[in-house]
Enzyme design. Structure first.
Site, mmCIF file in Angstrom:
data_model
loop_
_atom_site.group_PDB
_atom_site.id
_atom_site.type_symbol
_atom_site.label_atom_id
_atom_site.label_comp_id
_atom_site.label_asym_id
_atom_site.label_seq_id
_atom_site.Cartn_x
_atom_site.Cartn_y
_atom_site.Cartn_z
ATOM 1 N N ARG A 199 48.816 -48.994 -108.901
ATOM 2 C CA ARG A 199 49.720 -50.090 -109.227
ATOM 3 C C ARG A 199 49.051 -51.426 -108.948
ATOM 4 N NH1 ARG A 199 52.631 -46.290 -106.156
ATOM 5 N NH2 ARG A 199 54.306 -45.216 -107.290
ATOM 6 N N LYS A 224 54.170 -48.193 -102.661
ATOM 7 C CA LYS A 224 55.519 -48.570 -103.080
ATOM 8 C C LYS A 224 56.567 -47.582 -102.613
ATOM 9 C CE LYS A 224 58.227 -49.351 -107.299
ATOM 10 N NZ LYS A 224 58.177 -49.364 -108.784
ATOM 11 N N HIS A 282 50.879 -53.391 -116.423
ATOM 12 C CA HIS A 282 51.361 -52.088 -115.965
ATOM 13 C C HIS A 282 51.081 -50.989 -116.991
ATOM 14 C CE1 HIS A 282 53.732 -49.571 -113.285
ATOM 15 N NE2 HIS A 282 54.361 -49.079 -114.335
ATOM 16 N N ARG A 285 48.413 -48.510 -116.206
ATOM 17 C CA ARG A 285 48.807 -47.342 -115.404
ATOM 18 C C ARG A 285 49.269 -46.225 -116.329
ATOM 19 N NH1 ARG A 285 50.466 -45.436 -110.351
ATOM 20 N NH2 ARG A 285 52.582 -44.631 -110.155
ATOM 21 N N HIS A 308 53.378 -40.606 -107.778
ATOM 22 C CA HIS A 308 54.759 -40.365 -108.188
ATOM 23 C C HIS A 308 55.347 -39.229 -107.353
ATOM 24 C CE1 HIS A 308 53.377 -42.488 -111.853
ATOM 25 N NE2 HIS A 308 54.636 -42.887 -111.905
ATOM 26 N N TYR A 317 55.399 -41.400 -118.097
ATOM 27 C CA TYR A 317 54.082 -42.005 -118.284
ATOM 28 C C TYR A 317 53.148 -41.137 -119.128
ATOM 29 C CZ TYR A 317 55.391 -45.231 -114.553
ATOM 30 O OH TYR A 317 56.027 -46.174 -113.803
#
Length: 330
Positions: A199, A224, A282, A285, A308, A317
């Site tokens: 990220r 995160k 982003h 990613r 994740h 994703y």
């Protein structure tokens, strides 16, 4: 069973239960009287007695928000952003509602009003704050609320899935655009982003001490989702970092000394130079994670690299290229 009657132009609710003194209260509408009676009866069934609800009549949602901002928000990693959202909520008219009068329609109206001016994801975050504020008031601060009304209201559906990936020679154009910019490490940052799927905040928070050159691994101590992880470096990413290390200041602790706001500005200028539209930082990613799947890594392996925690989130994703998958299908 409560008694609801109209008395001198107002609606009076009276609750009688064995073991407690009768409680009565007057309201402007029958609906409000019925709601008060139902909640009082629920509290009696829950606690075995009728709690003193006077504090609910004198305390507003804004009072709870202010206390939460002082006592709870500072303990969180995202305290700055949360406090900013609470400041906004305090200025909203819902903050003036007393706890005894706060209802599901109030929350629904708040949600609908916010959706007219902000994205669904923003409205969801604000409703989450309201819900947790009330939950803390009930569990930790002793407010005799029978239920959390925010949890009873449907939250907006967030549809922010993106399928944007690098197309054609866009990657090379981005890297070439870095050469004409003023940020010496920008090309290295982009290569590491594309190769690792880290990220933005993880990238600009990297220190040289986080890299294990012997293992070719980056150690992230805090991410995160609240936990750390180890990210393996591809040969391309490792070589880019090694080359930048020879050019960087020996006393420089951070690998990419830049703040998030500055990176956003640099990214916009880079897109102009590369003549690329509709691409967000982003999205790199997204690109990285999708490439991992195309290389044959399974979902568990990819999640250990990308960080994740929920596999259902990871699926958002994985926009795999149909052309690349044809060969694997046989």
């Amino acid at each position: 069973m409560a008694t609801i009657r109209k008395l001198r132009g107002r609606w009076q609710a009276q609750v009688r239960r064995r073991g407690m003194k009768p409680r009565a209260k007057s309201f402007d509408s029958k609906a409000e009287a019925e709601k008060w009676a139902r909640e009082l009866e629920s509290q009696v069934d829950r606690f075995g007695a009728a709690p003193d609800t006077k504090i609910l009549e004198t305390t507003t949602l804004g009072d709870l928000l202010r206390r939460y901002k002082l006592e709870v928000s500072p303990t969180k990693r995202g305290s700055v952003q949360e406090i900013q959202r609470i400041d906004l909520l305090e200025r909203h008219e819902i903050a003036h509602r007393t706890l005894v009068g706060l209802s599901q329609p109030d929350i629904s109206s708040f949600r609908d009003e916010r959706l007219s001016s902000v994205a669904p994801s923003t409205a969801v975050r604000e409703m989450a704050i309201l819900s947790h504020v009330i939950e803390v008031a009930m569990r930790d601060w002793g407010f005799p609320l029978s239920r959390n009304v925010v949890k009873l209201v449907r939250r907006p559906i967030i549809r922010n899935e993106r399928k944007r990936r690098l197309e054609g020679d866009e990657e090379q154009r981005l890297l070439d655009g870095c050469d004409s910019g003023k940020i010496a490490f920008l090309k290295t940052l982009l290569i590491v982003a594309i190769e690792t799927g880290m990220r933005r905040g993880e990238l600009i928070g990297l220190r040289w001490s986080d890299i294990s050159h012997n293992r070719r691994v980056v150690t992230l101590t805090m991410t995160k989702n609240g936990s750390g992880r180890e990210v393996p470096l591809s040969q391309r990413a490792f070589d880019a970092l090694t080359q930048w290390k020879t050019l960087a200041d020996d006393e420089q602790v951070m690998i990419f000394p830049m703040k998030a706001g500055s990176l956003e500005q640099v990214w916009r200028r880079l897109l102009v130079r590369a003549e690329i539209k509709g691409l967000r930082f982003h999205d790199l990613r997204h690109e990285s994670v999708s490439r991992m799947f195309e290389r044959g890594l399974n979902m568990i392996e990819v999640s250990s690299i990308s960080g994740h925690k929920e596999l259902r989130m990871l699926k958002r994703y994985t926009h795999l290229s149909a052309d690349d998958l044809v060969g694997r299908l046989g």
